[in-house]
Design a protein around this motif. Structure first.
Motif, short mmCIF file in Angstrom:
data_model
loop_
_atom_site.label_atom_id
_atom_site.label_comp_id
_atom_site.label_asym_id
_atom_site.label_seq_id
_atom_site.Cartn_x
_atom_site.Cartn_y
_atom_site.Cartn_z
N UNK A 101 62.72 61.77 58.34
CA UNK A 101 63.79 60.87 58.79
C UNK A 101 65.15 61.56 58.77
N UNK A 102 65.17 62.89 58.60
CA UNK A 102 66.41 63.63 58.64
C UNK A 102 67.19 63.54 57.34
N UNK A 103 68.41 64.08 57.36
CA UNK A 103 69.26 64.07 56.17
C UNK A 103 69.44 62.64 55.66
N UNK A 104 69.24 62.47 54.36
CA UNK A 104 69.18 61.12 53.79
C UNK A 104 69.89 61.07 52.45
N UNK A 105 70.62 59.99 52.21
CA UNK A 105 71.21 59.71 50.90
C UNK A 105 70.52 58.51 50.29
N UNK A 106 70.14 58.62 49.02
CA UNK A 106 69.57 57.51 48.27
C UNK A 106 70.43 57.31 47.03
N UNK A 107 70.86 56.09 46.78
CA UNK A 107 71.64 55.76 45.60
C UNK A 107 71.00 54.57 44.88
N UNK A 108 71.14 54.57 43.56
CA UNK A 108 70.65 53.46 42.75
C UNK A 108 71.65 53.19 41.64
N UNK A 109 72.07 51.93 41.50
CA UNK A 109 73.08 51.57 40.50
C UNK A 109 72.49 50.85 39.30
N UNK A 110 71.17 50.88 39.18
CA UNK A 110 70.50 50.19 38.09
C UNK A 110 69.96 48.83 38.50
N UNK A 111 70.42 48.31 39.65
CA UNK A 111 69.98 47.01 40.14
C UNK A 111 69.54 47.05 41.60
N UNK A 112 70.25 47.81 42.41
CA UNK A 112 69.98 47.86 43.85
C UNK A 112 69.91 49.31 44.32
N UNK A 113 68.91 49.60 45.14
CA UNK A 113 68.77 50.93 45.73
C UNK A 113 69.21 50.86 47.19
N UNK A 114 69.92 51.90 47.63
CA UNK A 114 70.41 51.98 49.01
C UNK A 114 70.02 53.31 49.60
N UNK A 127 64.38 48.34 44.18
CA UNK A 127 64.06 49.56 43.45
C UNK A 127 63.86 50.70 44.44
N UNK A 128 64.03 51.95 44.01
CA UNK A 128 63.94 53.09 44.93
C UNK A 128 62.56 53.33 45.49
N UNK A 129 61.50 52.95 44.75
CA UNK A 129 60.14 53.15 45.28
C UNK A 129 59.91 52.31 46.53
N UNK A 130 60.29 51.02 46.46
CA UNK A 130 60.15 50.13 47.62
C UNK A 130 60.98 50.64 48.79
N UNK A 131 62.17 51.12 48.48
CA UNK A 131 63.07 51.62 49.51
C UNK A 131 62.49 52.83 50.22
N UNK A 132 61.98 53.80 49.46
CA UNK A 132 61.40 55.00 50.07
C UNK A 132 60.21 54.66 50.93
N UNK A 133 59.35 53.77 50.44
CA UNK A 133 58.18 53.39 51.22
C UNK A 133 58.57 52.66 52.49
N UNK A 134 59.60 51.83 52.41
CA UNK A 134 60.08 51.10 53.59
C UNK A 134 60.61 52.06 54.66
N UNK A 135 61.32 53.11 54.20
CA UNK A 135 61.97 54.03 55.13
C UNK A 135 61.02 55.08 55.69
N UNK A 136 60.07 55.56 54.86
CA UNK A 136 59.26 56.71 55.25
C UNK A 136 57.76 56.46 55.24
N UNK A 137 57.31 55.43 54.51
CA UNK A 137 55.88 55.23 54.33
C UNK A 137 55.32 56.02 53.15
N UNK A 138 56.17 56.85 52.50
CA UNK A 138 55.72 57.65 51.37
C UNK A 138 55.84 56.88 50.07
N UNK A 139 55.00 57.26 49.10
CA UNK A 139 55.09 56.70 47.76
C UNK A 139 55.45 57.78 46.76
N UNK A 140 56.37 57.46 45.84
CA UNK A 140 56.78 58.41 44.81
C UNK A 140 57.31 57.63 43.61
#
Length: 211
Positions: A101-114, A127-140
């Motif tokens: 998905x190209x250059x990507x920024x991920x931020x997490x403030x303890x409550x919301x991941x962007x 949470x960042x796991x749900x966010x990554x899977x939503x954006x890429x289909x990957x799990x981590x």
């Protein structure tokens, strides 16, 4: 959290410049460093989960997803160079060559991941796991990584194993089993490998930066 974004050069070979930039962000944010947890001396001892440390790391992450018979797709993989700045429970990650998905920024403030990328635009999740899977289909297992990067088990881990030097060498979190590689007598891992029985796999190399 825009002041916590990591600004980077687009070329992976310039990843060294991330060190000063992320360190400056952590300092100017006014946070105070926390002392790392001491390792236990007995291999059979449980690793005590502590508050998250502040750190700056760079490296490369590779992700593999298993074949899916429902969609008739084989096993797939992707990789990215990254810079990660951690400030207690908050973090900012910048990915280059970001898993399709190209250059990507991920931020997490303890409550919301962007997550922000040119391909996906801005996405948010709890949470960042749900966010990554939503954006890429990957799990981590992103939420556990700050603890593992510091050589400690996460609070929700089970069955942590230590070597004779008291270093974490394996830990289990849900379906993820993580293993840790060290260089010489270093106390912090230089590689984390996490796998699921279904075939999901994450390999993360780590360059720890001096504070």
């Amino acid at each position: 959290m825009s002041d916590f974004l990591i600004k980077t050069n687009h070329k992976p070979k310039k990843l060294a410049v991330f060190t000063a930039l992320t360190a400056a962000l952590l300092i100017t944010s006014g946070c105070q460093s926390l002392q790392g947890a001491g390792a236990t001396s007995s291999p059979s001892s449980m690793v005590q989960a502590q508050k998250l440390d502040n750190f700056t790391i760079t490296g490369k992450i590779g992700v593999t997803t298993p074949a899916n018979s429902a969609t008739n797709t084989g096993a797939q993989g992707g990789s990215a160079f990254y810079a990660w700045g951690q400030q207690q429970e908050r973090f900012a990650i910048e990915l280059i060559g970001a898993l399709g998905i190209g250059k990507t920024n991920i931020e997490y403030d303890g409550q919301t991941a962007t997550l922000v990328s040119e391909k996906t635009g801005t996405l948010t999740a709890d949470n960042p796991e749900t966010l990554l899977q939503k954006a890429t289909g990957w799990q981590a297992p992103i939420s556990q990584m700050p603890y593992w990067i510091s050589g400690r088990s996460a609070p929700s881990d089970s069955a942590p194993q230590l070597d004779e030097q008291g270093r974490l060498i394996s830990s289990v979190n849900g379906e993820w089993t993580a293993s840790f590689t060290y260089k010489g007598a270093d106390k912090l891992p230089v590689k984390i490998s996490a796998v699921q029985p279904a075939g999901h796999k994450v390999i993360m190399t780590i360059n720890h930066q001096s504070s």
